[in-house]
Design a protein around this motif. Structure first.
Motif, PDB file in Angstrom:
ATOM      1  N   GLU A 264      -8.438  -1.182 -10.564  1.00 37.31           N
ATOM      2  CA  GLU A 264      -8.748  -2.077  -9.443  1.00 37.31           C
ATOM      3  C   GLU A 264      -9.036  -3.511  -9.870  1.00 37.31           C
ATOM      4  O   GLU A 264      -8.731  -4.454  -9.146  1.00 37.31           O
ATOM      5  CB  GLU A 264      -9.937  -1.521  -8.652  1.00 37.31           C
ATOM      6  CG  GLU A 264     -10.275  -2.314  -7.402  1.00 37.31           C
ATOM      7  CD  GLU A 264     -11.254  -1.583  -6.506  1.00 37.31           C
ATOM      8  OE1 GLU A 264     -11.854  -2.235  -5.634  1.00 37.31           O
ATOM      9  OE2 GLU A 264     -11.405  -0.346  -6.656  1.00 37.31           O
ATOM     10  N   THR A 265      -9.628  -3.677 -11.044  1.00 38.56           N
ATOM     11  CA  THR A 265     -10.015  -5.022 -11.474  1.00 38.56           C
ATOM     12  C   THR A 265      -8.969  -5.703 -12.351  1.00 38.56           C
ATOM     13  O   THR A 265      -9.167  -6.849 -12.765  1.00 38.56           O
ATOM     14  CB  THR A 265     -11.343  -4.979 -12.238  1.00 38.56           C
ATOM     15  OG1 THR A 265     -11.205  -4.130 -13.388  1.00 38.56           O
ATOM     16  CG2 THR A 265     -12.457  -4.451 -11.351  1.00 38.56           C
ATOM     17  N   ALA A 266      -7.862  -5.032 -12.629  1.00 39.73           N
ATOM     18  CA  ALA A 266      -6.801  -5.667 -13.416  1.00 39.73           C
ATOM     19  C   ALA A 266      -6.265  -6.879 -12.652  1.00 39.73           C
ATOM     20  O   ALA A 266      -6.071  -6.815 -11.434  1.00 39.73           O
ATOM     21  CB  ALA A 266      -5.675  -4.664 -13.683  1.00 39.73           C
TER      22      ALA A 266
ATOM     23  N   VAL B 258      -3.542  -6.542 -10.082  1.00 40.77           N
ATOM     24  CA  VAL B 258      -3.953  -5.732  -8.939  1.00 40.77           C
ATOM     25  C   VAL B 258      -4.949  -6.499  -8.084  1.00 40.77           C
ATOM     26  O   VAL B 258      -4.814  -6.578  -6.856  1.00 40.77           O
ATOM     27  CB  VAL B 258      -4.577  -4.389  -9.406  1.00 40.77           C
ATOM     28  CG1 VAL B 258      -5.244  -3.670  -8.242  1.00 40.77           C
ATOM     29  CG2 VAL B 258      -3.512  -3.497 -10.029  1.00 40.77           C
ATOM     30  N   ALA B 259      -5.955  -7.075  -8.732  1.00 40.29           N
ATOM     31  CA  ALA B 259      -7.048  -7.743  -8.022  1.00 40.29           C
ATOM     32  C   ALA B 259      -6.558  -8.885  -7.134  1.00 40.29           C
ATOM     33  O   ALA B 259      -7.159  -9.155  -6.085  1.00 40.29           O
ATOM     34  CB  ALA B 259      -8.065  -8.268  -9.029  1.00 40.29           C
ATOM     35  N   ARG B 260      -5.466  -9.517  -7.508  1.00 42.11           N
ATOM     36  CA  ARG B 260      -4.998 -10.652  -6.689  1.00 42.11           C
ATOM     37  C   ARG B 260      -4.444 -10.211  -5.337  1.00 42.11           C
ATOM     38  O   ARG B 260      -4.210 -11.056  -4.453  1.00 42.11           O
ATOM     39  CB  ARG B 260      -3.971 -11.481  -7.458  1.00 42.11           C
ATOM     40  CG  ARG B 260      -2.668 -10.779  -7.771  1.00 42.11           C
ATOM     41  CD  ARG B 260      -1.858 -11.594  -8.766  1.00 42.11           C
ATOM     42  NE  ARG B 260      -0.592 -10.965  -9.108  1.00 42.11           N
ATOM     43  CZ  ARG B 260       0.553 -11.263  -8.504  1.00 42.11           C
ATOM     44  NH1 ARG B 260       0.584 -12.136  -7.515  1.00 42.11           N
ATOM     45  NH2 ARG B 260       1.665 -10.684  -8.886  1.00 42.11           N
ATOM     46  N   HIS B 261      -4.234  -8.923  -5.176  1.00 48.45           N
ATOM     47  CA  HIS B 261      -3.762  -8.400  -3.885  1.00 48.45           C
ATOM     48  C   HIS B 261      -4.864  -7.675  -3.122  1.00 48.45           C
ATOM     49  O   HIS B 261      -4.583  -6.995  -2.133  1.00 48.45           O
ATOM     50  CB  HIS B 261      -2.584  -7.448  -4.105  1.00 48.45           C
ATOM     51  CG  HIS B 261      -1.343  -8.112  -4.602  1.00 48.45           C
ATOM     52  ND1 HIS B 261      -0.556  -8.920  -3.811  1.00 48.45           N
ATOM     53  CD2 HIS B 261      -0.772  -8.105  -5.844  1.00 48.45           C
ATOM     54  CE1 HIS B 261       0.452  -9.378  -4.521  1.00 48.45           C
ATOM     55  NE2 HIS B 261       0.357  -8.903  -5.757  1.00 48.45           N
TER      56      HIS B 261
ATOM     57  N   GLU C  16      -0.941  -5.858   0.556  1.00 46.94           N
ATOM     58  CA  GLU C  16      -2.320  -6.327   0.425  1.00 46.94           C
ATOM     59  C   GLU C  16      -3.267  -5.194   0.834  1.00 46.94           C
ATOM     60  O   GLU C  16      -2.937  -4.372   1.689  1.00 46.94           O
ATOM     61  CB  GLU C  16      -2.595  -7.540   1.329  1.00 46.94           C
ATOM     62  CG  GLU C  16      -1.811  -8.789   0.967  1.00 46.94           C
ATOM     63  CD  GLU C  16      -2.332  -9.473  -0.289  1.00 46.94           C
ATOM     64  OE1 GLU C  16      -3.531  -9.301  -0.600  1.00 46.94           O
ATOM     65  OE2 GLU C  16      -1.533 -10.178  -0.949  1.00 46.94           O
ATOM     66  N   LEU C  17      -4.459  -5.204   0.227  1.00 45.33           N
ATOM     67  CA  LEU C  17      -5.488  -4.219   0.564  1.00 45.33           C
ATOM     68  C   LEU C  17      -6.800  -4.938   0.839  1.00 45.33           C
ATOM     69  O   LEU C  17      -7.221  -5.797   0.054  1.00 45.33           O
ATOM     70  CB  LEU C  17      -5.689  -3.239  -0.596  1.00 45.33           C
ATOM     71  CG  LEU C  17      -6.839  -2.235  -0.461  1.00 45.33           C
ATOM     72  CD1 LEU C  17      -6.579  -1.270   0.698  1.00 45.33           C
ATOM     73  CD2 LEU C  17      -7.043  -1.463  -1.761  1.00 45.33           C
ATOM     74  N   VAL C  18      -7.435  -4.589   1.954  1.00 43.33           N
ATOM     75  CA  VAL C  18      -8.769  -5.082   2.274  1.00 43.33           C
ATOM     76  C   VAL C  18      -9.741  -3.927   2.086  1.00 43.33           C
ATOM     77  O   VAL C  18      -9.605  -2.886   2.734  1.00 43.33           O
ATOM     78  CB  VAL C  18      -8.859  -5.610   3.724  1.00 43.33           C
ATOM     79  CG1 VAL C  18     -10.292  -6.068   4.035  1.00 43.33           C
ATOM     80  CG2 VAL C  18      -7.885  -6.762   3.934  1.00 43.33           C
TER      81      VAL C  18
END
Length: 445
Positions: free
Chosen positions: A178-180, A183-186, A307-309
């Motif tokens: 999740e913090t990569a 990945v994190a930019r999305h 994208e993910l919220v």
């Protein structure tokens, strides 16, 4: 005055954070004539509020202005906006918090771009007992690229939890990956401004929303509006539970009109097919893919998104108090005495009773956590409760034990948290909420 401590009248009280509760604490301190300094890590007062300025609160103005702050502002001719109107975060900032921070009694004490990194007892550490309670606090903060220190008679931490949102799995843990960076930019957390500053990011994209609370529902409604206006936008609601809570469809019978309107609107967009619902989603990993993300569930299924919220609440960060002796509940990370009153397994927002200094005190006397952070991982905090907390704390620091013990806030029996609610739905009549006055409250503090 703290019994046995003779430096109270000399050293200032340090308030960490200049949000709604921090500025309320400053107003109480000013009214009591106690010296104080407010350390704000942002460049402007109530800087975190800017991040949720688009969110309309469930609570009306009558619950959002601290009594001491209103008395202070009244000396300048300021008048509170109509009590039944529900402000946005931006309204709260522009019409109330900025004028309060600019008041002559507060402005000289505000220090911006000052991030507190540690609070300790001066000249000792967490282990030592001798003379501990007589020692002042040492507050270390970072400003202008260097570390600075100030000694304090007491510390009130109102820094909140906005900067530490929960991740997609187990609070701070998150899904694997999740913090990569790719990945994190999305991924966005809490309540992104879907229809405003974040519009270009979400328009024409496939967006997933993880969470079941009002923040998630408000974001879903905004994304549904975006989908109507921007072709190619699609929305997926990801729920950890195996089914949508039955209460989700009971909005029309909700005693709280604003909350009910939110649920009704959410049910409508789900029934219309504008929002796809996937239940039983427990994430194991999040992987990058071209232009977006691939969610991998514990069951081995995958979901592709652009994208993910992640709207799964917040958690406190107590790292700055690592050298202090705190009495925290092991599950909620709130003061132990407060935990039975706010356990989300037992309480909704409105069933939490007002409380003050006695329940917020820690073994290192004179250190307090107030506002949203005082509730730890519980999602039930009310801004008006934060005002009452700091009123009681400051009364105690001033030696007014009678006022500190007295409860000066009456809360309704039912309440809600917060939402990005349409303006029309957020302004019910006074008679629409279970009694003679609005009973709508929120968690952002």
């Amino acid at each position: 005055m703290i019994k046995g401590v003779d430096h109270m009248s000399i050293l200032p009280v340090i308030v960490i954070g200049s949000g709604p509760v921090g500025l309320a604490a400053a107003a109480e301190l000013a009214e009591r004539g106690l010296p104080f300094i407010v350390l704000e890590k942002g460049p402007r007062p109530a800087f975190a509020v800017e991040s949720w300025g688009h969110v309309r609160l469930f609570s009306p103005w009558s619950f959002n202005v601290a009594p001491a702050a209103e008395r202070l502002l009244a000396t300048t001719g300021w008048r509170r906006p109509p009590g039944a109107v529900h402000p946005t975060g931006r309204d709260l900032l522009d019409l109330y918090l900025k004028p309060l921070a600019a008041h002559a009694a507060l402005a000289p004490a505000l220090v911006f771009d000052a991030e507190v990194t540690a609070v300790a007892r001066a000249g000792t550490d967490r282990v030592r007992n001798e003379g501990r309670q007589a020692k002042p606090f040492l507050v270390r903060y970072r400003k202008d690229g260097s570390e600075q220190e100030v000694r304090a008679s007491a510390v009130i931490d109102t820094s909140g939890t906005w900067s530490s949102p929960n991740r997609s799995v187990s609070g701070s843990l998150g899904a694997v990956g999740e913090t990569a960076p790719d990945v994190a930019r999305h991924i966005s957390y809490a309540m992104p401004d879907v229809l405003g500053a974040g519009r270009r990011r979400f328009a024409g994209r496939k967006v997933g929303v993880l969470g079941s609370g009002h923040s998630a529902i408000g974001t879903l409604l905004d994304l549904a509006k975006l989908a109507d206006a921007e072709p190619g936008t699609s929305v997926v609601w990801l729920l950890r539970s195996e089914a949508i809570d039955p209460a989700f469809r009971e909005g029309a019978r909700d005693q709280l009109a604003a909350r009910g309107a939110l649920s009704v609107d959410a049910a409508r967009v789900v029934d219309s097919g504008k929002v796809e619902v996937q239940t039983g989603i427990r994430l194991a990993a999040i992987e990058p893919r071209t232009g977006g993300l691939r969610l991998v569930t514990e069951a081995g299924s995958t979901i592709d998104l652009d994208e993910l919220v992640v709207a799964t609440g917040f958690r406190p960060d107590h790292a700055l108090a690592g050298e202090l002796r705190l009495d925290l509940d092991p599950a909620l990370e709130c003061p132990t005495g407060l935990a039975p009153l706010i356990d989300p397994n037992l309480h909704s927002c409105g069933t939490v009773r007002p409380h003050g200094e006695a329940l917020l005190a820690h073994p290192d006397r004179g250190y307090y956590i107030a506002g949203m952070k005082s509730y730890g991982r519980a999602p039930t905090f009310l801004m008006a409760t934060g005002h009452e907390q700091v009123r009681s704390i400051v009364a105690h620091l001033a030696g007014d034990t009678v006022a500190a013990a007295r409860v000066e806030l009456v809360l309704p029996e039912t309440g809600v948290c917060s939402s990005s609610l349409p303006a029309a739905a957020a302004q019910p009549s006074a008679s629409s909420c279970c009694g003679a006055k609005p009973k709508l409250l929120e968690t952002l503090g």
